[in-house]
Write a protein that holds these residues in place. Sequence first.
Motif, PDB file in Angstrom:
ATOM      1  N   GLN A 400     -15.748 -35.829 -35.433  1.00 31.28           N
ATOM      2  CA  GLN A 400     -16.742 -36.802 -34.998  1.00 31.28           C
ATOM      3  C   GLN A 400     -16.134 -38.199 -34.916  1.00 31.28           C
ATOM      4  O   GLN A 400     -16.377 -38.949 -33.980  1.00 31.28           O
ATOM      5  CB  GLN A 400     -17.919 -36.806 -35.992  1.00 31.28           C
ATOM      6  N   LEU A 407     -13.332 -42.514 -27.527  1.00 26.25           N
ATOM      7  CA  LEU A 407     -14.184 -43.118 -26.496  1.00 26.25           C
ATOM      8  C   LEU A 407     -13.994 -44.630 -26.429  1.00 26.25           C
ATOM      9  O   LEU A 407     -14.636 -45.307 -25.625  1.00 26.25           O
ATOM     10  CB  LEU A 407     -15.654 -42.818 -26.782  1.00 26.25           C
ATOM     11  N   LEU A 409     -14.508 -46.666 -29.114  1.00 28.86           N
ATOM     12  CA  LEU A 409     -15.250 -47.370 -30.157  1.00 28.86           C
ATOM     13  C   LEU A 409     -14.273 -47.866 -31.224  1.00 28.86           C
ATOM     14  O   LEU A 409     -13.281 -47.198 -31.522  1.00 28.86           O
ATOM     15  CB  LEU A 409     -16.286 -46.446 -30.814  1.00 28.86           C
TER      16      LEU A 409
ATOM     17  N   MET B  84     -10.744 -38.420 -23.650  1.00 27.07           N
ATOM     18  CA  MET B  84     -10.240 -37.178 -24.244  1.00 27.07           C
ATOM     19  C   MET B  84     -11.381 -36.181 -24.441  1.00 27.07           C
ATOM     20  O   MET B  84     -12.488 -36.546 -24.852  1.00 27.07           O
ATOM     21  CB  MET B  84      -9.595 -37.467 -25.595  1.00 27.07           C
ATOM     22  N   PHE B  86     -12.147 -32.513 -26.398  1.00 18.10           N
ATOM     23  CA  PHE B  86     -11.599 -31.728 -27.501  1.00 18.10           C
ATOM     24  C   PHE B  86     -11.957 -30.253 -27.369  1.00 18.10           C
ATOM     25  O   PHE B  86     -12.962 -29.894 -26.745  1.00 18.10           O
ATOM     26  CB  PHE B  86     -12.147 -32.243 -28.836  1.00 18.10           C
ATOM     27  N   GLN B  88     -13.176 -28.453 -29.699  1.00 14.23           N
ATOM     28  CA  GLN B  88     -14.459 -28.205 -30.381  1.00 14.23           C
ATOM     29  C   GLN B  88     -15.580 -29.103 -29.877  1.00 14.23           C
ATOM     30  O   GLN B  88     -16.545 -29.340 -30.608  1.00 14.23           O
ATOM     31  CB  GLN B  88     -14.286 -28.388 -31.887  1.00 14.23           C
ATOM     32  N   ASN B  90     -17.008 -31.731 -30.131  1.00 10.40           N
ATOM     33  CA  ASN B  90     -17.280 -32.925 -30.947  1.00 10.40           C
ATOM     34  C   ASN B  90     -18.379 -33.808 -30.373  1.00 10.40           C
ATOM     35  O   ASN B  90     -18.288 -35.029 -30.415  1.00 10.40           O
ATOM     36  CB  ASN B  90     -16.008 -33.757 -31.144  1.00 10.40           C
ATOM     37  N   LEU B  91     -19.443 -33.202 -29.872  1.00  8.23           N
ATOM     38  CA  LEU B  91     -20.606 -34.004 -29.475  1.00  8.23           C
ATOM     39  C   LEU B  91     -21.265 -34.561 -30.734  1.00  8.23           C
ATOM     40  O   LEU B  91     -21.122 -33.994 -31.816  1.00  8.23           O
ATOM     41  CB  LEU B  91     -21.609 -33.145 -28.691  1.00  8.23           C
ATOM     42  N   PHE B  92     -21.974 -35.681 -30.572  1.00  5.85           N
ATOM     43  CA  PHE B  92     -22.641 -36.293 -31.724  1.00  5.85           C
ATOM     44  C   PHE B  92     -23.989 -35.615 -31.915  1.00  5.85           C
ATOM     45  O   PHE B  92     -24.897 -35.770 -31.095  1.00  5.85           O
ATOM     46  CB  PHE B  92     -22.816 -37.796 -31.501  1.00  5.85           C
ATOM     47  N   PRO B  93     -24.159 -34.852 -33.016  1.00  9.71           N
ATOM     48  CA  PRO B  93     -25.333 -33.987 -33.147  1.00  9.71           C
ATOM     49  C   PRO B  93     -26.642 -34.756 -33.327  1.00  9.71           C
ATOM     50  O   PRO B  93     -27.713 -34.223 -33.063  1.00  9.71           O
ATOM     51  CB  PRO B  93     -25.024 -33.148 -34.389  1.00  9.71           C
ATOM     52  N   HIS B  94     -26.547 -36.006 -33.812  1.00 14.94           N
ATOM     53  CA  HIS B  94     -27.776 -36.760 -34.095  1.00 14.94           C
ATOM     54  C   HIS B  94     -28.299 -37.454 -32.838  1.00 14.94           C
ATOM     55  O   HIS B  94     -29.366 -38.053 -32.883  1.00 14.94           O
ATOM     56  CB  HIS B  94     -27.519 -37.784 -35.196  1.00 14.94           C
ATOM     57  N   LEU B 103     -23.477 -43.748 -25.157  1.00 15.58           N
ATOM     58  CA  LEU B 103     -23.050 -44.540 -26.321  1.00 15.58           C
ATOM     59  C   LEU B 103     -21.870 -45.464 -26.021  1.00 15.58           C
ATOM     60  O   LEU B 103     -21.935 -46.671 -26.258  1.00 15.58           O
ATOM     61  CB  LEU B 103     -22.711 -43.602 -27.494  1.00 15.58           C
ATOM     62  N   ALA B 104     -20.777 -44.884 -25.481  1.00 16.02           N
ATOM     63  CA  ALA B 104     -19.583 -45.706 -25.289  1.00 16.02           C
ATOM     64  C   ALA B 104     -19.784 -46.796 -24.226  1.00 16.02           C
ATOM     65  O   ALA B 104     -19.392 -47.944 -24.457  1.00 16.02           O
ATOM     66  CB  ALA B 104     -18.387 -44.824 -24.951  1.00 16.02           C
ATOM     67  N   ALA B 138     -27.146 -29.310 -30.187  1.00 24.25           N
ATOM     68  CA  ALA B 138     -27.158 -28.019 -30.874  1.00 24.25           C
ATOM     69  C   ALA B 138     -27.929 -26.956 -30.096  1.00 24.25           C
ATOM     70  O   ALA B 138     -27.760 -25.762 -30.338  1.00 24.25           O
ATOM     71  CB  ALA B 138     -27.748 -28.178 -32.280  1.00 24.25           C
ATOM     72  N   ARG B 152     -19.256 -37.315 -21.054  1.00 24.41           N
ATOM     73  CA  ARG B 152     -19.188 -38.405 -22.020  1.00 24.41           C
ATOM     74  C   ARG B 152     -17.880 -39.179 -21.871  1.00 24.41           C
ATOM     75  O   ARG B 152     -17.874 -40.418 -21.904  1.00 24.41           O
ATOM     76  CB  ARG B 152     -19.311 -37.836 -23.445  1.00 24.41           C
ATOM     77  N   ALA B 153     -16.773 -38.434 -21.706  1.00 24.84           N
ATOM     78  CA  ALA B 153     -15.482 -39.105 -21.551  1.00 24.84           C
ATOM     79  C   ALA B 153     -15.416 -39.837 -20.209  1.00 24.84           C
ATOM     80  O   ALA B 153     -14.892 -40.953 -20.113  1.00 24.84           O
ATOM     81  CB  ALA B 153     -14.347 -38.092 -21.674  1.00 24.84           C
TER      82      ALA B 153
END
Lengths: 504, 227
Positions: A400, A407, A409, B84, B86, B88, B90-94, B103-104, B138, B152-153
């Motif tokens: 995470q 990104l 940040l 980048m 990945f 896995q 690595n998305l932000f689950p919240h 976000l970025a 999820a 996202r990237a």
Amino acid sequence: MRSVIPRGVAVVVGCLITVGVTLAADLDEVRRRGELVWAADQEGGGPHVFPDPADPRRITGFEVELADLIAGELGVKARFQQGQWDRLPLLLDQSADCVINGIELTPERRRDYGCSRPYFGYALQLLGRRGSPPATFADLAAAGPSGPWRVGVLTSSAAETELRSRAASGELHVEVIGYDGTLDSLEQVQSGVLDAAVMDDCIFTFYADRFAGLRTIDRPFAGGLYTVLTSKATPELVAAIDAALGRLIANGQLKSLYDRWDLAGRQQMLMLRDAAEIPPARRRSLGELVRQTVPLLLSSAGMTVLLSCAAFPLAIAVGLAVAIGRLHGPAWLRPLLTGYVEMLRGTPLMLQLYAIFFLLPKIGLALPALVAAILGLALNYSAYESEIYRAGLKAVPLGQFEAALSLGLTKWQALRHVLVPQAVRIVMPPVTNDFIALFKDTSVCSAITVIELTKRYSVLALSTGRIVELALVTAVLYLAMSWPLSLLSRWFEARLERSAGPTH
Amino acid sequence: MIEVESLTKHRAGLPVLDAVSLRGVDGGVTVLVGPSGGGKSTLLRCLNGLETFEGGGITIAGHRLAVGPHSDVGLHELRRDVGMVFQQFNLFPHLSVLDNVMLAPRAVLKLPANEARSRALDLLNRVGLGSFAAARPATLSGGQQQRVAIARALAMRPRVMLFDEPTSALDPSMTSEVLDVIMDLAKAGQTMVVVTHDHGFAKRAATWVVELVAGRVARQGRAEEIL
């Protein structure tokens, strides 16, 4: 494991349950045992009972010698039992045969306990700083330079009862602040936190050299008599102690004891000779009890809520900052923060409150009791919260953090937008649990004069003699306050399980 | 746009990368292949500063990475230009799918909310997930999650995209939906470096193939020569 009800209340309820079965030891039992167990608080100080300056493992004081004399008259040895002064009477149903520790003879005590004939006459003395108002006792009738005079007393002492009743009747314009230790109020007068203190004159006479900045104001304004307190269930023991005191007065041993301690033996003997009988107080009906105590208990419950709700958000904010600093801060900061956490976790909350309230004034930083209490609770709990948040932050997968960094940040943006929000969700159940714990730990604040629910219970229970009834009311109040928190905690947990799902 | 010179990295005293030199193809797809443990992922992670190295240097999208600890400011600048993806996801689950993509641009580029939102929705539509904007990661399949990760990237409009085994964590049935998205990017002329075990995909997509074995460049050349 922290229980729902504070330990003080639980202990009281616990020993009440056992009262019915284990009767206090009466004279026969004391004689068979060969020991008279007498309770006192050596923190109460001189000249009554205090650690011997030459050998602090021993205790000394005029009441230590009196206990030896009484035990000798009963044909047994005296054994000392330490207890907190305002709760000494509770030991009578447990481990002590009697209490000999400046216990004032009052109508309420005559009603609730077995009281011996008086053995000492005390006088209540007003004390102030040299060169500061009030100048006379009469000055207390009008407001001081900044509102009501702030006057310190020993909690549950005759000084407190006397001042509170005179304040309630409007005779005195004073705010009465109760302390757990006799000398605490003197310290606070000396450091300027209080305007004055009231205590038994013999105590100040004994410590006058240590508090050279303080002075007596006028002659004593009230007085009374000390009694040896026993359980109502041991009438033969009371009678034997009365007879013993009678012999000690008659044969001059008591007078010479007082003379040895510079307590004006002849004057004492005259006072004891002329002491009037004090009738027992009437037992209040349940209705009266409810009317008189429930509003007080409710307002003290409000104080408990105020302390928790003010301290906990602070604890969380500081705890989170400390956790982030320890994991992501500069290298020089990390050992300092680790030290902060270990220091606060490794020392008792009580000690921290004492340091904030009694020691800071010595370096010129006097905080009001409420502020000191909130600050102390917040700092203490910030250490625990920081550990929880540290675990929470570490539980967020490294991927995470890397995804956020990749990104573009910054580290702090990654913390703010990605790591902390996830950690907060992870730690919600243990944090809510800690809120409940803090909520109950507020009872420790009574040590620095903040009257919250447990303290109020303790004071009311001893002054009304309705220990069981009030314990139940108090326990119900605590449950009524902590139960919603438990529900909240469970709701958070359920929401967490529903919304977050697996992190990958 | 990508140049790696004599890159050397040790882990626990052993060389993971041993004087690796290569040049990426501008507007093309450089594919890194080779056996597991050969150093492909480590090389990729060096390219955006997730790893430091002990020898050589990297120039990527106009930024220079040298030996030793990287400066935070320099990395921050570099990563704005180098995206980048990945293994896995690595998305932000919240965060919702849309917020993951927004976000970025919001936090780093300081775009106004409406601009960031329309950029994110465009990208989600491009990867075929416009209707999932409000969903939580999820609730998505692995293939869908990886497509969100690509969007996202891309939301940072990077000059270079790095893919670290983007389909290795996926069932074969989901692999093609992700590879199709990457192929579309390749056709659009996005400069990319892709680590993969999938030789079929490598053949289709690669402009240039580099084979890493035991931390060294074993062979490099056009896809039809190497594979």
